[in-house]
Scaffold this motif. Sequence first.
Motif, mmCIF file in Angstrom:
data_model
loop_
_atom_site.group_PDB
_atom_site.id
_atom_site.type_symbol
_atom_site.label_atom_id
_atom_site.label_comp_id
_atom_site.label_asym_id
_atom_site.label_seq_id
_atom_site.Cartn_x
_atom_site.Cartn_y
_atom_site.Cartn_z
ATOM 1 N N LYS A 91 6.666 -22.488 0.867
ATOM 2 C CA LYS A 91 5.987 -22.271 1.331
ATOM 3 C C LYS A 91 6.331 -23.166 2.789
ATOM 4 O O LYS A 91 6.294 -23.001 3.918
ATOM 5 C CB LYS A 91 4.225 -22.245 1.615
ATOM 6 C CG LYS A 91 4.103 -20.643 0.748
ATOM 7 C CD LYS A 91 2.508 -20.597 0.065
ATOM 8 C CE LYS A 91 2.541 -19.363 -0.353
ATOM 9 N NZ LYS A 91 1.146 -19.175 -1.019
ATOM 10 N N SER A 92 6.682 -24.379 2.368
ATOM 11 C CA SER A 92 6.401 -25.902 3.751
ATOM 12 C C SER A 92 7.708 -25.505 4.552
ATOM 13 O O SER A 92 7.885 -25.295 5.498
ATOM 14 C CB SER A 92 6.026 -26.773 3.196
ATOM 15 O OG SER A 92 7.594 -27.057 2.082
ATOM 16 N N ASP A 93 8.626 -24.661 3.188
ATOM 17 C CA ASP A 93 10.615 -25.052 3.665
ATOM 18 C C ASP A 93 10.492 -23.470 4.795
ATOM 19 O O ASP A 93 11.121 -23.813 5.879
ATOM 20 C CB ASP A 93 11.368 -25.037 2.689
ATOM 21 C CG ASP A 93 12.181 -25.720 1.861
ATOM 22 O OD1 ASP A 93 11.315 -27.065 2.707
ATOM 23 O OD2 ASP A 93 11.893 -25.627 0.599
ATOM 24 N N LEU A 94 9.697 -22.383 4.816
ATOM 25 C CA LEU A 94 9.484 -21.493 5.143
ATOM 26 C C LEU A 94 8.775 -21.498 6.378
ATOM 27 O O LEU A 94 9.429 -21.197 7.945
ATOM 28 C CB LEU A 94 8.666 -20.273 4.352
ATOM 29 C CG LEU A 94 8.870 -19.258 5.117
ATOM 30 C CD1 LEU A 94 10.038 -18.313 5.523
ATOM 31 C CD2 LEU A 94 7.952 -17.814 4.955
ATOM 32 N N PHE A 95 7.926 -22.153 5.914
ATOM 33 C CA PHE A 95 6.899 -22.539 8.283
ATOM 34 C C PHE A 95 8.210 -23.031 8.790
ATOM 35 O O PHE A 95 8.668 -23.428 9.974
ATOM 36 C CB PHE A 95 5.679 -23.593 7.385
ATOM 37 C CG PHE A 95 5.245 -24.228 8.768
ATOM 38 C CD1 PHE A 95 4.773 -23.391 9.687
ATOM 39 C CD2 PHE A 95 5.540 -25.597 9.035
ATOM 40 C CE1 PHE A 95 4.079 -23.580 10.168
ATOM 41 C CE2 PHE A 95 4.904 -25.728 10.298
ATOM 42 C CZ PHE A 95 4.260 -24.498 11.444
ATOM 43 N N SER A 96 8.657 -24.248 7.970
ATOM 44 C CA SER A 96 9.361 -25.158 8.718
ATOM 45 C C SER A 96 10.563 -24.667 9.535
ATOM 46 O O SER A 96 11.104 -24.931 10.655
ATOM 47 C CB SER A 96 9.808 -26.328 7.880
ATOM 48 O OG SER A 96 9.262 -27.318 7.674
ATOM 49 N N ILE A 97 11.330 -23.635 8.724
ATOM 50 C CA ILE A 97 13.342 -22.747 9.324
ATOM 51 C C ILE A 97 11.581 -21.684 10.380
ATOM 52 O O ILE A 97 12.568 -21.644 11.263
ATOM 53 C CB ILE A 97 13.187 -22.300 8.123
ATOM 54 C CG1 ILE A 97 13.811 -23.501 7.345
ATOM 55 C CG2 ILE A 97 14.443 -21.210 8.295
ATOM 56 C CD1 ILE A 97 14.442 -22.249 5.624
ATOM 57 N N VAL A 98 11.020 -21.110 10.310
ATOM 58 C CA VAL A 98 10.622 -20.487 11.087
ATOM 59 C C VAL A 98 9.819 -21.478 12.712
ATOM 60 O O VAL A 98 10.098 -20.810 13.441
ATOM 61 C CB VAL A 98 8.800 -19.250 10.745
ATOM 62 C CG1 VAL A 98 8.723 -18.665 11.818
ATOM 63 C CG2 VAL A 98 10.047 -18.976 9.599
ATOM 64 N N LYS A 99 9.312 -22.111 12.145
ATOM 65 C CA LYS A 99 8.818 -22.704 14.138
ATOM 66 C C LYS A 99 10.083 -23.275 14.166
ATOM 67 O O LYS A 99 10.321 -23.768 15.353
ATOM 68 C CB LYS A 99 7.852 -24.275 12.692
ATOM 69 C CG LYS A 99 7.536 -25.297 14.013
ATOM 70 C CD LYS A 99 7.108 -26.278 13.811
ATOM 71 C CE LYS A 99 6.901 -27.290 13.975
ATOM 72 N NZ LYS A 99 5.995 -28.599 13.595
ATOM 73 N N LYS A 100 10.990 -23.690 13.672
ATOM 74 C CA LYS A 100 12.312 -24.464 14.273
ATOM 75 C C LYS A 100 13.101 -23.134 15.126
ATOM 76 O O LYS A 100 13.068 -23.333 16.333
ATOM 77 C CB LYS A 100 13.232 -24.826 13.638
ATOM 78 C CG LYS A 100 14.730 -25.602 13.955
ATOM 79 C CD LYS A 100 15.670 -25.766 13.097
ATOM 80 C CE LYS A 100 16.877 -26.432 13.561
ATOM 81 N NZ LYS A 100 18.017 -27.378 12.363
ATOM 82 N N ILE A 101 12.777 -22.273 14.913
ATOM 83 C CA ILE A 101 13.698 -20.666 14.878
ATOM 84 C C ILE A 101 12.835 -20.391 16.550
ATOM 85 O O ILE A 101 13.133 -20.131 17.326
ATOM 86 C CB ILE A 101 13.623 -19.473 14.560
ATOM 87 C CG1 ILE A 101 14.300 -19.306 12.973
ATOM 88 C CG2 ILE A 101 13.828 -18.240 15.470
ATOM 89 C CD1 ILE A 101 14.170 -18.658 12.055
ATOM 90 N N ILE A 102 11.527 -20.948 16.649
ATOM 91 C CA ILE A 102 10.602 -20.191 17.768
ATOM 92 C C ILE A 102 10.231 -21.278 18.608
ATOM 93 O O ILE A 102 10.693 -20.839 19.647
ATOM 94 C CB ILE A 102 8.937 -20.107 16.612
ATOM 95 C CG1 ILE A 102 8.912 -19.045 16.271
ATOM 96 C CG2 ILE A 102 8.141 -20.164 18.160
ATOM 97 C CD1 ILE A 102 7.263 -18.534 15.382
#
Length: 104
Positions: free
Chosen positions: A5-16
Amino acid sequence: MELAKSDLFSIVKKIIIQSRLKVYRAANAELPESYWQIGKLIIEDEQEDKARADYGKSTLKNLSQQLTLEFGKGFDESNLRNIRSFFKAFPIRDALRTELNWIH
């Protein structure tokens, strides 16, 4: 393969963040061109092909009222004076550089 979950959040955050940065840069690059065109139109309307504008024509006041009604904040008389000054400082469109943005 499931992401933590933390990796998913980090990746999505970076894309945004990257997308927002790209949008910001594109908008910021377009503003000088649009403000240059607006400044040119203001000068042409004020001067009507004369060397100087007529005193008391109220161009900026009237335009500011109309633009504020249509688009909200950002087009008060002071900002329109700055836009007009921007055109006066760069009367030759080719003098604008793609690196120049409204922050300058």
